[in-house]
Write a protein that holds these residues in place. Structure first.
Motif, PDB file in Angstrom:
ATOM      1  N   LEU A 126       0.836  -1.279  -0.022  1.00  0.00           N
ATOM      2  CA  LEU A 126      -0.119   0.245   0.062  1.00  0.00           C
ATOM      3  C   LEU A 126       0.846   1.181   0.048  1.00  0.00           C
ATOM      4  O   LEU A 126       0.323   2.483  -0.230  1.00  0.00           O
ATOM      5  N   LEU A 127       2.240   1.119   0.338  1.00  0.00           N
ATOM      6  CA  LEU A 127       2.968   2.319   0.560  1.00  0.00           C
ATOM      7  C   LEU A 127       4.222   2.172  -0.174  1.00  0.00           C
ATOM      8  O   LEU A 127       5.306   1.949   0.392  1.00  0.00           O
ATOM      9  N   PRO A 128       4.210   2.171  -1.660  1.00  0.00           N
ATOM     10  CA  PRO A 128       5.358   1.689  -2.549  1.00  0.00           C
ATOM     11  C   PRO A 128       6.356   3.098  -2.363  1.00  0.00           C
ATOM     12  O   PRO A 128       6.048   4.212  -1.837  1.00  0.00           O
ATOM     13  N   GLY A 129       7.496   2.946  -2.665  1.00  0.00           N
ATOM     14  CA  GLY A 129       8.366   4.068  -2.749  1.00  0.00           C
ATOM     15  C   GLY A 129       9.966   3.812  -2.197  1.00  0.00           C
ATOM     16  O   GLY A 129       9.901   2.371  -1.921  1.00  0.00           O
ATOM     17  N   SER A 130      10.679   4.647  -2.004  1.00  0.00           N
ATOM     18  CA  SER A 130      12.101   4.370  -1.568  1.00  0.00           C
ATOM     19  C   SER A 130      11.912   4.485   0.082  1.00  0.00           C
ATOM     20  O   SER A 130      11.251   4.961   0.620  1.00  0.00           O
ATOM     21  N   GLY A 131      13.286   3.827   0.553  1.00  0.00           N
ATOM     22  CA  GLY A 131      13.395   3.789   1.943  1.00  0.00           C
ATOM     23  C   GLY A 131      12.760   2.574   2.688  1.00  0.00           C
ATOM     24  O   GLY A 131      12.043   1.895   2.010  1.00  0.00           O
ATOM     25  N   THR A 132      12.872   2.569   3.885  1.00  0.00           N
ATOM     26  CA  THR A 132      12.555   1.435   4.662  1.00  0.00           C
ATOM     27  C   THR A 132      10.940   1.416   4.660  1.00  0.00           C
ATOM     28  O   THR A 132      10.307   2.587   4.412  1.00  0.00           O
TER      29      THR A 132
END
Length: 405
Positions: A126-132
């Motif tokens: 639900l929360l794609p993207g960079s970082g942990t």
């Protein structure tokens, strides 16, 4: 009542008020005769051992008090919680698991980290993207923060919309009212001060960031159909109509706390149900406040299992003897909170009076949501939830109903 018989409900109220003499704030609300409270205030200050003995004596009187079964069960649970509190106040060592059971009629254990990992997997999608994941989750929560200048107007808008729905679904006394105030320097996000006469004062802490997607839950929890609604309906029904004096005092660390926090955490589900995210987004859009209601609802569902991590922290601290740094790391890893937030949670969990209270939220929500879902197929949610608002139910009664379902 037979001559010489003990008026157990009256003496229970006196006992609850006496606890407030030893720990200010132990009585969360009192709506009874002010002369009774004044009389207790004029007594010599009690000792914990005196309160313990009074609780035990009232427990011994219950079976001969000729009260209906539901009142007897309610008072037995309340007095058992007070007896345990008095023992702890007197310095008697009480194990954490036993303490929680005595207060709230539930047995607690560590959650399953496999369930937490599964929740993390859903949140990853639900929360794609960079970082942990923790970083992405934190960014998402920051995007949802309500501007401080609009906090009060947002709370009032949601309260008005929820009040309209609750009046239609559950009914409220015509004169009921909630007064909101924004405060600072408090350890909680919101707090209901029930003043009696169908009036509540709800304080909202402006020091903490309030997310737009969380505000509906906060208002529902504190007001409609949560604490304020429950207090109003029980004052109108159990106290004024049925004359059940025991419901004029609300004391902490007793079974009624688990019932109250559990039903309050179910507030959005009981008032709105599925689709609450878009509903809230529409209400707040009128103030120029925007968030993705559909995404917020999906994230809340995915993250729900992580609520139990807070109780894990209490068990690790008080039952397993874990180091506070180790517990903070557990909170950060599984609850996806920052180090500062974990440390803040530990402060609440190490308070002698409040260390067990986290279980009212965790176990209360799980128990009552399971019970709500187990209703007969033809029974509307509102009809089932109304029993929580009106009846002197206990966790033990709810557990027994589930076992017999």
């Amino acid at each position: 009542m037979a001559a010489g018989a003990v008026d157990v409900p009256l003496e229970y109220v006196r006992l609850g008020l006496r606890f407030d003499r030893l720990e200010s704030g132990f009585v969360d609300a009192y709506t009874g005769d002010p002369r009774l409270r004044s009389a207790v205030a004029d007594e010599p200050a009690p000792t914990p051992h005196q309160l313990r003995d009074q609780a035990r004596a009232l427990l011994g009187e219950l079976d001969s008090a000729s009260l209906p079964a539901d009142r007897t069960a309610y008072l037995r649970g309340q007095l058992t919680g007070l007896e345990c509190t008095a023992r702890k106040m007197g310095g008697e060592p009480v194990g954490f698991i036993a303490e929680v059971e005595a207060y709230f009629q539930v047995q607690v254990s560590l959650g399953d980290t496999a369930e937490y990992a599964a929740a993390h997997t859903e949140l990853e999608q639900l929360l794609p993207g960079s970082g942990t994941l923790a970083e992405r989750y934190a960014r998402h929560r920051r995007r949802e923060e309500c501007p401080p200048a609009k906090l009060e107007s947002a709370v009032h808008a949601l309260s008005s919309a929820l009040r309209d729905r609750v009046r239609g679904q559950y009914g409220l006394p015509e004169s009921e009212t909630v007064r909101y105030e924004v405060v600072t320097d408090k350890p909680w996000s919101g707090f209901n001060y029930y003043e009696g006469g169908y009036r509540s004062r709800v304080a909202i802490n402006a020091d903490l960031p309030h997310r737009l997607a969380q505000l509906p839950h906060l208002v529902a929890h504190e007001s409609y159909p949560g604490h304020h609604t429950e207090h109003c309906r029980k004052e109108q029904g159990l106290v004024e109509r049925e004359h059940h004096l025991e419901h004029t005092v609300f004391v902490v660390n007793t079974p009624e706390c688990l019932m109250a926090e559990g039903l309050a955490d179910l507030g959005v589900e009981a008032a709105i149900g599925e689709g609450w995210g878009p509903w809230a987004a529409e209400v707040l859009a009128d103030l120029g406040l925007r968030f993705d209601g559909h995404l917020a609802e999906r994230i809340a569902t995915a993250a729900a299992p992580l609520n139990r991590v807070r109780q894990d922290a209490a068990i690790l601290l008080h039952d397993r003897g874990a180091d506070p740094d180790e517990v903070a790391a557990h909170l950060q890893r599984w609850a996806l909170v920052s180090h500062d937030r974990a440390v803040q949670q530990l402060r609440f969990l190490t308070d002698p009076l409040w260390r067990a209270y986290i279980s009212t939220y965790v176990e209360g929500f799980d128990l009552l949501s399971t019970w709500l879902a187990a209703r007969p197929a033809e029974q509307p949610v509102a009809d089932r939830f109304l029993r929580l608002l009106d009846e002197p139910l206990t966790p033990a009664v709810i557990t027994a109903e589930l076992a017999g379902a």
